[in-house]
Design an enzyme around this catalytic site. Sequence first.
Site, PDB file in Angstrom:
ATOM      1  N   HIS A   1       0.835  -1.212   0.000  1.00 25.24           N
ATOM      2  CA  HIS A   1       0.000   0.000   0.000  1.00 25.24           C
ATOM      3  C   HIS A   1       0.867   1.260   0.000  1.00 25.24           C
ATOM      4  CE1 HIS A   1      -4.388   0.888   0.471  1.00 25.24           C
ATOM      5  NE2 HIS A   1      -3.907   2.111   0.626  1.00 25.24           N
TER       6      HIS A   1
ATOM      7  N   ARG B   1       8.140   4.491 -10.981  1.00 21.32           N
ATOM      8  CA  ARG B   1       8.315   5.894 -11.333  1.00 21.32           C
ATOM      9  C   ARG B   1       8.683   6.117 -12.796  1.00 21.32           C
ATOM     10  NH1 ARG B   1       5.907   5.830  -7.243  1.00 21.32           N
ATOM     11  NH2 ARG B   1       6.599   6.604  -5.195  1.00 21.32           N
TER      12      ARG B   1
END
Length: 343
Positions: free
Chosen positions: A236, A271
């Site tokens: 998470h 990313r």
Amino acid sequence: MDIKELKKLARERMKGYCRVCKECNGIACAGEVPGMGGKGTGESFKRNYEALKNVKLALKTIHDAKDPDMSTEIFGQKLDLPLITAPVTGSSINMGGFLTEAEYSDDVVLGSIEAGTFAMTGDSGNPQFYIDGLNSITKANGIGIPIIKPRENSKIIENIRKAEEVGVIGVGVDIDGAGLITMALHGQPVGPKTVEELKELTSSTKLPFILKGIMSVEEAELAVEVGASAIVVSNHGGRVLDYTLGAAEVLPKIAKAVKGKITILADGNVRNGVDILKYIALGADAVLAARPIIWGAYGGRKEGVKLVIENFKNELKQAMILTGCKDIKSIDKSKIINLNEQI
């Protein structure tokens, strides 16, 4: 607009919530939950970053992978690249509120589709946020997957029925949200699920059912047992429990145990396009990305989301060329050096 300008605008519009750091490593925002940081010391967020950084690419240039095919198929949907937009809610709670929840959701869902993939939408202590996500998926003709917090089963099934009415391509529960602070602050009870409760959920719908928040071989095998169609290997984003391992550390063993039995998605500090290749080489079928998509929406709305995903494509293609990968199936552990195994 380019990525540099987009990030500059996102930084200005998320001031006080996300610094859009050059290296998104969880240090500057540690403990900022609600907000964009990791829980407590931020160690779990940082661990995602470090674990993925410890996976290096094996440079290979004597081959014929000159024009790689980056496409893949997930839940019957052909994607231009193995990336799905992760479920994120709380524009006003976690991101500063420059965009309303409905605006953010529309930008992400529609921008993802225009870029050749689709989005997952989220759930929150404010029940309207789940509806905002479904409304966006409705505008996308059902192309999207709502992810529901681990509420009482009756509430989850009620939300599954709403999703079925929209005609979504799948549904899921982020079971790692069992201790989310933001849910507690809004008086929305969430908690762990038993095997029996999960079986009730998977059998309640004919849609593909995703369990998000799997971090062990044991629970990956239980996901197969209860009839889930997919798992998301994820802590998470380090936002629910301090001091966990990073997703990149646990993924190889999970893939060894359940690959081919269930679709494996990975989520943790994705990313750029190189990160996609790393996670697939570690055993994932596709990845989820959140933070760069947030920057895209806040910096450039729907077009910003599209730009971020197009940038992912360019980076992934270059990485595949320079590691000798003709297509996604060609990406395996021979394309990486996993330093996590040496620690």
